[in-house]
Scaffold this motif. Structure first.
Motif, PDB file in Angstrom:
ATOM      1  N   LEU A 164       0.838  -1.208   0.000  1.00 55.69           N
ATOM      2  CA  LEU A 164       0.000   0.000   0.000  1.00 55.69           C
ATOM      3  C   LEU A 164       0.871   1.256   0.000  1.00 55.69           C
ATOM      4  CD1 LEU A 164      -2.912  -0.964   2.436  1.00 55.69           C
ATOM      5  CD2 LEU A 164      -3.047  -0.635  -0.040  1.00 55.69           C
ATOM      6  N   ALA A 165       1.970   1.212   0.784  1.00 52.61           N
ATOM      7  CA  ALA A 165       2.873   2.364   0.821  1.00 52.61           C
ATOM      8  C   ALA A 165       3.536   2.553  -0.542  1.00 52.61           C
ATOM      9  CB  ALA A 165       3.924   2.176   1.906  1.00 52.61           C
ATOM     10  N   GLN A 166       3.936   1.489  -1.183  1.00 51.33           N
ATOM     11  CA  GLN A 166       4.546   1.586  -2.513  1.00 51.33           C
ATOM     12  C   GLN A 166       3.526   2.119  -3.527  1.00 51.33           C
ATOM     13  OE1 GLN A 166       6.004  -2.336  -3.355  1.00 51.33           O
ATOM     14  NE2 GLN A 166       7.839  -2.094  -2.065  1.00 51.33           N
ATOM     15  N   ASN A 167       2.298   1.652  -3.423  1.00 52.97           N
ATOM     16  CA  ASN A 167       1.239   2.132  -4.321  1.00 52.97           C
ATOM     17  C   ASN A 167       1.002   3.619  -4.127  1.00 52.97           C
ATOM     18  OD1 ASN A 167       0.792  -0.307  -5.594  1.00 52.97           O
ATOM     19  ND2 ASN A 167      -1.002  -0.844  -4.357  1.00 52.97           N
ATOM     20  N   ASP A 168       1.005   4.047  -2.863  1.00 52.91           N
ATOM     21  CA  ASP A 168       0.813   5.483  -2.575  1.00 52.91           C
ATOM     22  C   ASP A 168       1.967   6.304  -3.199  1.00 52.91           C
ATOM     23  OD1 ASP A 168      -1.546   5.113  -1.251  1.00 52.91           O
ATOM     24  OD2 ASP A 168      -0.656   5.162   0.767  1.00 52.91           O
ATOM     25  N   ILE A 170       3.821   5.481  -5.776  1.00 52.85           N
ATOM     26  CA  ILE A 170       3.673   5.445  -7.244  1.00 52.85           C
ATOM     27  C   ILE A 170       2.582   6.428  -7.693  1.00 52.85           C
ATOM     28  CG2 ILE A 170       2.964   4.009  -9.196  1.00 52.85           C
ATOM     29  CD1 ILE A 170       4.397   1.672  -7.780  1.00 52.85           C
ATOM     30  N   LEU A 171       1.471   6.467  -6.918  1.00 55.26           N
ATOM     31  CA  LEU A 171       0.372   7.370  -7.265  1.00 55.26           C
ATOM     32  C   LEU A 171       0.819   8.816  -7.104  1.00 55.26           C
ATOM     33  CD1 LEU A 171      -2.754   5.607  -5.728  1.00 55.26           C
ATOM     34  CD2 LEU A 171      -2.244   5.948  -8.132  1.00 55.26           C
ATOM     35  N   GLU A 172       1.593   9.107  -6.083  1.00 56.55           N
ATOM     36  CA  GLU A 172       2.093  10.477  -5.855  1.00 56.55           C
ATOM     37  C   GLU A 172       3.032  10.875  -6.998  1.00 56.55           C
ATOM     38  OE1 GLU A 172       3.918  10.973  -2.008  1.00 56.55           O
ATOM     39  OE2 GLU A 172       2.062  10.466  -0.983  1.00 56.55           O
ATOM     40  N   GLN A 173       3.868   9.941  -7.430  1.00 57.08           N
ATOM     41  CA  GLN A 173       4.802  10.243  -8.522  1.00 57.08           C
ATOM     42  C   GLN A 173       4.047  10.456  -9.838  1.00 57.08           C
ATOM     43  OE1 GLN A 173       7.531   6.973  -8.646  1.00 57.08           O
ATOM     44  NE2 GLN A 173       8.713   7.687  -6.883  1.00 57.08           N
ATOM     45  N   ASN A 174       2.975   9.718 -10.025  1.00 65.00           N
ATOM     46  CA  ASN A 174       2.169   9.888 -11.232  1.00 65.00           C
ATOM     47  C   ASN A 174       1.391  11.188 -11.212  1.00 65.00           C
ATOM     48  OD1 ASN A 174       3.066   7.508 -12.363  1.00 65.00           O
ATOM     49  ND2 ASN A 174       1.309   6.320 -11.704  1.00 65.00           N
ATOM     50  N   ASP A 175       0.978  11.642 -10.031  1.00 56.57           N
ATOM     51  CA  ASP A 175       0.221  12.881  -9.911  1.00 56.57           C
ATOM     52  C   ASP A 175       1.132  14.087 -10.119  1.00 56.57           C
ATOM     53  OD1 ASP A 175      -2.199  11.687  -9.431  1.00 56.57           O
ATOM     54  OD2 ASP A 175      -2.063  11.808  -7.248  1.00 56.57           O
ATOM     55  N   GLN A 176       2.372  13.972  -9.920  1.00 51.74           N
ATOM     56  CA  GLN A 176       3.286  15.114 -10.057  1.00 51.74           C
ATOM     57  C   GLN A 176       3.618  15.331 -11.456  1.00 51.74           C
ATOM     58  OE1 GLN A 176       6.634  14.327  -7.569  1.00 51.74           O
ATOM     59  NE2 GLN A 176       5.480  14.706  -5.734  1.00 51.74           N
TER      60      GLN A 176
END
Length: 176
Positions: A164-168, A170-176
């Motif tokens: 879940l932490a890795q997914n978060d 990855i999602l943060e990196q994609n949102d940037q």
């Protein structure tokens, strides 16, 4: 042993045994060989060393006359005897398996010369201890199993949190 006389072998065995266990059923008094063995045993041992096991019928029809009476030299009845027997007779000419366990202890008590009640209580305590040991082993196995399951569950939860932490991330990196 291989011998020319079965009677001699039987007499030898009877002479060298301490107890004679007689399986009593209505067929016993009809057997001339069983009667002869009982009669011979009584000549060389005392009556207390004959142990009866009633497997069918009642004592009056299933016991040898030599177990129920005393005789003089001419073969005349001089007295009556009421032998103690282990009774494993069930209904419809069967063996009562529940009674069998208790009656085996009765025979052991007679052979070792101790009171039946003392030996029966000892047997019951031993059986209870065996059951408690088995139950205790079962509890230990269940505790170990539960420990393994909880440990695996904790590891899975940790891995889940890491994912879940890795997914978060990855999602943060994609949102940037």
């Amino acid at each position: 042993p291989a011998t020319s006389s079965l009677t001699d072998s039987i007499y030898y065995a009877l002479d060298h045994t301490k107890f004679l266990i007689v399986i009593c059923s209505p067929a016993l008094p009809l057997s001339k060989w069983c009667e002869a063995e009982i009669r011979y045993f009584l000549k060389t041992h005392d009556r207390d060393h004959i142990l009866a096991v009633l497997t069918d019928g009642d004592p009056s029809e299933s016991f040898s006359p030599y177990m129920l009476h005393t005789f003089d030299e001419e073969g005349n009845i001089t007295g009556d005897v009421e032998p103690l027997a282990a009774n494993i007779a069930g209904e419809n000419h069967t063996i009562n398996n529940k009674a069998f366990k208790k009656e085996i202890v009765r025979l052991y008590a007679a052979m070792i010369g101790c009171p039946f009640d003392a030996l029966w209580q000892r047997e019951r305590r031993a059986r209870t201890n065996r059951l408690l040991s088995i139950a205790g082993a079962g509890v230990v196995v269940m505790a170990v199993f539960l420990g393994v399951v909880l440990n695996r569950n904790a590891r899975i939860s940790e891995q889940n949190e890491q994912i879940l932490a890795q997914n978060d991330q990855i999602l943060e990196q994609n949102d940037q």
